[in-house]
Design an enzyme around this catalytic site. Sequence first.
Site, PDB file in Angstrom:
ATOM      1  N   GLU A 250       4.676  -8.701 -12.473  1.00 28.35           N
ATOM      2  CA  GLU A 250       5.589  -8.088 -11.503  1.00 28.35           C
ATOM      3  C   GLU A 250       6.504  -7.113 -12.239  1.00 28.35           C
ATOM      4  O   GLU A 250       7.049  -7.456 -13.288  1.00 28.35           O
ATOM      5  CB  GLU A 250       6.401  -9.201 -10.845  1.00 28.35           C
ATOM      6  CG  GLU A 250       7.511  -8.748  -9.941  1.00 28.35           C
ATOM      7  CD  GLU A 250       8.414  -9.908  -9.515  1.00 28.35           C
ATOM      8  OE1 GLU A 250       9.069  -9.757  -8.478  1.00 28.35           O
ATOM      9  OE2 GLU A 250       8.492 -10.937 -10.222  1.00 28.35           O
TER      10      GLU A 250
ATOM     11  N   ARG B 290      21.525  -6.159  -7.898  1.00 27.16           N
ATOM     12  CA  ARG B 290      21.723  -5.394  -6.661  1.00 27.16           C
ATOM     13  C   ARG B 290      22.121  -6.339  -5.529  1.00 27.16           C
ATOM     14  O   ARG B 290      22.605  -7.433  -5.771  1.00 27.16           O
ATOM     15  CB  ARG B 290      20.455  -4.598  -6.365  1.00 27.16           C
ATOM     16  CG  ARG B 290      20.188  -3.554  -7.472  1.00 27.16           C
ATOM     17  CD  ARG B 290      18.981  -2.729  -7.234  1.00 27.16           C
ATOM     18  NE  ARG B 290      19.125  -1.918  -6.031  1.00 27.16           N
ATOM     19  CZ  ARG B 290      18.123  -1.270  -5.473  1.00 27.16           C
ATOM     20  NH1 ARG B 290      16.910  -1.332  -5.996  1.00 27.16           N
ATOM     21  NH2 ARG B 290      18.315  -0.545  -4.385  1.00 27.16           N
TER      22      ARG B 290
ATOM     23  N   PRO C 157       6.063  -0.122  -0.897  1.00 30.03           N
ATOM     24  CA  PRO C 157       6.706   0.891  -0.070  1.00 30.03           C
ATOM     25  C   PRO C 157       7.727   1.740  -0.814  1.00 30.03           C
ATOM     26  O   PRO C 157       8.504   1.245  -1.625  1.00 30.03           O
ATOM     27  CB  PRO C 157       7.376   0.095   1.055  1.00 30.03           C
ATOM     28  CG  PRO C 157       7.339  -1.324   0.651  1.00 30.03           C
ATOM     29  CD  PRO C 157       6.269  -1.475  -0.384  1.00 30.03           C
ATOM     30  N   ASN C 158       7.667   3.019  -0.499  1.00 33.98           N
ATOM     31  CA  ASN C 158       8.602   4.041  -0.972  1.00 33.98           C
ATOM     32  C   ASN C 158       8.446   4.414  -2.438  1.00 33.98           C
ATOM     33  O   ASN C 158       9.131   5.328  -2.909  1.00 33.98           O
ATOM     34  CB  ASN C 158      10.059   3.637  -0.688  1.00 33.98           C
ATOM     35  CG  ASN C 158      10.304   3.466   0.789  1.00 33.98           C
ATOM     36  OD1 ASN C 158       9.991   4.353   1.578  1.00 33.98           O
ATOM     37  ND2 ASN C 158      10.820   2.313   1.178  1.00 33.98           N
TER      38      ASN C 158
ATOM     39  N   ALA D  65      10.050  -3.379  -1.702  1.00 38.93           N
ATOM     40  CA  ALA D  65      10.759  -4.183  -0.698  1.00 38.93           C
ATOM     41  C   ALA D  65       9.989  -5.431  -0.274  1.00 38.93           C
ATOM     42  O   ALA D  65      10.594  -6.434   0.118  1.00 38.93           O
ATOM     43  CB  ALA D  65      11.075  -3.334   0.528  1.00 38.93           C
TER      44      ALA D  65
ATOM     45  N   ASN E 107       4.341  -3.611  -8.457  1.00 41.48           N
ATOM     46  CA  ASN E 107       5.714  -3.427  -8.017  1.00 41.48           C
ATOM     47  C   ASN E 107       5.654  -3.514  -6.494  1.00 41.48           C
ATOM     48  O   ASN E 107       5.359  -2.527  -5.834  1.00 41.48           O
ATOM     49  CB  ASN E 107       6.288  -2.084  -8.467  1.00 41.48           C
ATOM     50  CG  ASN E 107       7.738  -1.930  -8.047  1.00 41.48           C
ATOM     51  OD1 ASN E 107       8.219  -2.631  -7.161  1.00 41.48           O
ATOM     52  ND2 ASN E 107       8.424  -0.993  -8.667  1.00 41.48           N
TER      53      ASN E 107
ATOM     54  N   TYR F 188      16.466   5.151  -9.412  1.00 38.72           N
ATOM     55  CA  TYR F 188      15.058   5.247  -9.796  1.00 38.72           C
ATOM     56  C   TYR F 188      14.737   6.422 -10.716  1.00 38.72           C
ATOM     57  O   TYR F 188      13.607   6.536 -11.180  1.00 38.72           O
ATOM     58  CB  TYR F 188      14.184   5.310  -8.543  1.00 38.72           C
ATOM     59  CG  TYR F 188      14.347   4.073  -7.692  1.00 38.72           C
ATOM     60  CD1 TYR F 188      13.740   2.880  -8.061  1.00 38.72           C
ATOM     61  CD2 TYR F 188      15.141   4.087  -6.548  1.00 38.72           C
ATOM     62  CE1 TYR F 188      13.901   1.730  -7.303  1.00 38.72           C
ATOM     63  CE2 TYR F 188      15.306   2.938  -5.782  1.00 38.72           C
ATOM     64  CZ  TYR F 188      14.688   1.767  -6.168  1.00 38.72           C
ATOM     65  OH  TYR F 188      14.860   0.635  -5.419  1.00 38.72           O
TER      66      TYR F 188
ATOM     67  N   ARG G 104      13.806   9.613  -3.922  1.00 38.95           N
ATOM     68  CA  ARG G 104      14.650   8.532  -3.405  1.00 38.95           C
ATOM     69  C   ARG G 104      15.635   8.036  -4.458  1.00 38.95           C
ATOM     70  O   ARG G 104      15.264   7.762  -5.595  1.00 38.95           O
ATOM     71  CB  ARG G 104      13.787   7.376  -2.882  1.00 38.95           C
ATOM     72  CG  ARG G 104      13.181   6.525  -3.975  1.00 38.95           C
ATOM     73  CD  ARG G 104      12.331   5.401  -3.442  1.00 38.95           C
ATOM     74  NE  ARG G 104      13.123   4.277  -2.996  1.00 38.95           N
ATOM     75  CZ  ARG G 104      12.808   3.011  -3.226  1.00 38.95           C
ATOM     76  NH1 ARG G 104      11.718   2.704  -3.887  1.00 38.95           N
ATOM     77  NH2 ARG G 104      13.568   2.049  -2.787  1.00 38.95           N
TER      78      ARG G 104
ATOM     79  N   HIS H   1       9.750  -4.129 -11.718  1.00 39.75           N
ATOM     80  CA  HIS H   1      10.760  -3.459 -10.894  1.00 39.75           C
ATOM     81  C   HIS H   1      11.477  -2.444 -11.762  1.00 39.75           C
ATOM     82  O   HIS H   1      11.882  -2.761 -12.890  1.00 39.75           O
ATOM     83  CB  HIS H   1      11.757  -4.466 -10.329  1.00 39.75           C
ATOM     84  CG  HIS H   1      11.106  -5.464  -9.434  1.00 39.75           C
ATOM     85  ND1 HIS H   1      10.709  -5.152  -8.160  1.00 39.75           N
ATOM     86  CD2 HIS H   1      10.735  -6.738  -9.660  1.00 39.75           C
ATOM     87  CE1 HIS H   1      10.135  -6.219  -7.625  1.00 39.75           C
ATOM     88  NE2 HIS H   1      10.126  -7.186  -8.519  1.00 39.75           N
TER      89      HIS H   1
END
Length: 141
Positions: free
Chosen positions: A98, A107, A9-10, A77, A74, A22, A17, A100
């Site tokens: 994986e 975070r 998502p996103n 969320a 990735n 990012y 964003r 990110h």
Amino acid sequence: MKILVINGPNMNMLGIRQPEIYGSATYEDLQAMIREEAGRLGAEVGFFQSNHEGALVDAIQQAYFDKVDGIVINPAAWTHTSVALLDAVKAVGIPTVEVHVSDPDSREEFRHVSYIREACVGTVRGHGLPGYLEALRMLVR
């Protein structure tokens, strides 16, 4: 070697964003960067992005039937909530890395949990978009 790059998502909103986290590169820029590296490595690369958890599960399962050799994912969320993605990666048995863009461990506390990590052969986090290239190289080696 066939590699599938899956984004959650996103991630389609890259460049829009939270550029302070990012960056300003777009999702299309990311795809072009990965295609270029895949070409250098002699790998075939495909892409899938969805904001829907079930669609990501479907893409992972389809990768099995498409005889994909590796997955770069990735989960965004869904990293922190999705046992379904963990189970899908375990079910297909395809080596998965994986990725990110940011470092979730630096975070919010809820981002420190990754459900999918235990099914992955590696994790790249906090290296920006070039982290995808690191993940690609991990799979091609």
